[in-house]
Design a protein around this motif. Structure first.
Motif, PDB file in Angstrom:
ATOM      1  N   ASP A   1      48.615  40.958  38.052  1.00 31.31           N
ATOM      2  CA  ASP A   1      47.752  42.095  37.729  1.00 31.31           C
ATOM      3  C   ASP A   1      46.706  41.642  36.712  1.00 31.31           C
ATOM      4  OD1 ASP A   1      46.620  44.534  37.297  1.00 31.31           O
ATOM      5  OD2 ASP A   1      48.318  45.374  36.178  1.00 31.31           O
TER       6      ASP A   1
ATOM      7  N   THR B   1      44.024  43.763  35.833  1.00 29.01           N
ATOM      8  CA  THR B   1      43.259  44.954  35.461  1.00 29.01           C
ATOM      9  C   THR B   1      43.054  45.000  33.951  1.00 29.01           C
ATOM     10  OG1 THR B   1      44.268  46.141  37.312  1.00 29.01           O
ATOM     11  CG2 THR B   1      43.156  47.470  35.633  1.00 29.01           C
TER      12      THR B   1
ATOM     13  N   ASP C   1      38.787  49.702  32.961  1.00 30.42           N
ATOM     14  CA  ASP C   1      38.193  49.464  34.278  1.00 30.42           C
ATOM     15  C   ASP C   1      38.374  50.699  35.161  1.00 30.42           C
ATOM     16  OD1 ASP C   1      37.432  46.941  33.601  1.00 30.42           O
ATOM     17  OD2 ASP C   1      38.877  45.901  34.874  1.00 30.42           O
TER      18      ASP C   1
ATOM     19  N   GLU D   1      38.490  50.428  38.362  1.00 31.19           N
ATOM     20  CA  GLU D   1      39.285  49.962  39.499  1.00 31.19           C
ATOM     21  C   GLU D   1      40.373  49.013  39.010  1.00 31.19           C
ATOM     22  OE1 GLU D   1      36.608  49.666  43.471  1.00 31.19           O
ATOM     23  OE2 GLU D   1      36.182  48.166  41.948  1.00 31.19           O
ATOM     24  N   GLY D   2      41.439  48.945  39.786  1.00 32.93           N
ATOM     25  CA  GLY D   2      42.482  47.975  39.481  1.00 32.93           C
ATOM     26  C   GLY D   2      42.119  46.632  40.117  1.00 32.93           C
ATOM     27  N   THR D   3      42.600  45.556  39.500  1.00 32.06           N
ATOM     28  CA  THR D   3      42.311  44.212  40.028  1.00 32.06           C
ATOM     29  C   THR D   3      43.576  43.366  40.058  1.00 32.06           C
ATOM     30  OG1 THR D   3      40.083  44.269  39.084  1.00 32.06           O
ATOM     31  CG2 THR D   3      40.931  42.113  39.735  1.00 32.06           C
TER      32      THR D   3
ATOM     33  N   THR E   1      40.461  44.141  44.635  1.00 29.08           N
ATOM     34  CA  THR E   1      40.250  45.353  43.845  1.00 29.08           C
ATOM     35  C   THR E   1      40.696  46.574  44.638  1.00 29.08           C
ATOM     36  OG1 THR E   1      37.960  45.539  44.625  1.00 29.08           O
ATOM     37  CG2 THR E   1      38.324  44.355  42.551  1.00 29.08           C
TER      38      THR E   1
ATOM     39  N   ILE F   1      42.241  53.217  41.442  1.00 30.86           N
ATOM     40  CA  ILE F   1      43.404  53.665  40.663  1.00 30.86           C
ATOM     41  C   ILE F   1      43.710  55.120  41.016  1.00 30.86           C
ATOM     42  CG2 ILE F   1      44.253  54.112  38.323  1.00 30.86           C
ATOM     43  CD1 ILE F   1      42.495  51.749  37.400  1.00 30.86           C
TER      44      ILE F   1
ATOM     45  N   GLY G   1      50.137  45.064  41.283  1.00 29.76           N
ATOM     46  CA  GLY G   1      49.237  46.103  40.768  1.00 29.76           C
ATOM     47  C   GLY G   1      49.933  47.443  40.596  1.00 29.76           C
TER      48      GLY G   1
END
Length: 209
Positions: free
Chosen positions: A85, A87, A91, A93-95, A150, A153, A183
């Motif tokens: 993860d 993120t 942010d 968005e999650g990454t 990506t 969320i 994630g």
């Protein structure tokens, strides 16, 4: 009659001589044939040997450095694939950073995008490419390259779609590798207008620690 007999005899002798001469010529040609054939088979054998040699090199190259000394592409079985993860707080968005580590004992080439699918409670969800330009790269033995995935969320307050696994298919490969999804546990439910999950090209994520 005697004159005719002498003439026929003369003709017979002449024909005999002519036949003998032809046979001698044929014998001479036949004697010359074996060296020519021998030379041909000798040269042909040389070609066969060269063909086998280059064929062997091609086979070795295909499993090693590649034909004509070129580096071969990275195979799924040569890569150790993991995901973390990445993120950052704040942010939108999650990454997830996916690591491909070369453990095949030789350098190999990676180019383009990996195939990425998320296994979810609603079925398989394929990630869409971001469209960023991808440059071919040589991945040294023992080294890693990263790319990013990506995803939105889930802020809906609902249960959303539960993610159970991440499936990665390296570029130009058909064999996939499944890893645990690091994630957020869920994605927001989609309206079916397209995949909310995006995948970047090789090298699109940082190297991490």
């Amino acid at each position: 009659m005697r004159v005719r007999k002498l003439t026929f005899a003369a003709l017979a002798v002449a024909a005999g001589l002519s036949l003998t001469a032809c046979q001698n010529d044929d014998d001479a040609m036949a004697q010359n044939d074996p060296p020519a054939a021998s030379a041909g088979s000798s040269s042909g054998g040389g070609k066969d040997s060269a063909g086998k040699g280059s064929g062997g090199q091609g086979t070795a190259a295909g499993t090693g450095s590649g034909e004509n000394g070129k580096i071969g592409k990275c195979r799924t079985d040569d890569l150790d694939i993991s995901a973390t993860d990445s993120t950052i707080d704040g942010d939108t968005e999650g990454t997830v950073a996916v690591e491909l580590k070369n453990g095949g004992g030789r350098d190999c080439v990676l180019s383009g995008y990996a195939g990425v699918d998320l296994k979810t409670s609603a079925g398989s969800l394929s990630a869409e490419r971001t469209g960023e330009k991808s440059t071919p790269m040589t991945l040294k033995d023992g080294k890693s390259v990263y790319f990013g995935v990506t995803y939105p969320i889930n802020k809906s307050g609902g249960s959303g779609v539960r993610v159970t696994a991440l499936v990665v298919t390296p570029p130009d490969e058909t064999k996939s590798f499944s890893v645990e999804w690091p994630g957020a546990a869920t994605l927001p439910a989609t309206d079916g207008s397209g995949s909310p999950v995006k995948v970047g090209p090789m090298g699109s994520a940082g190297q991490g620690d």
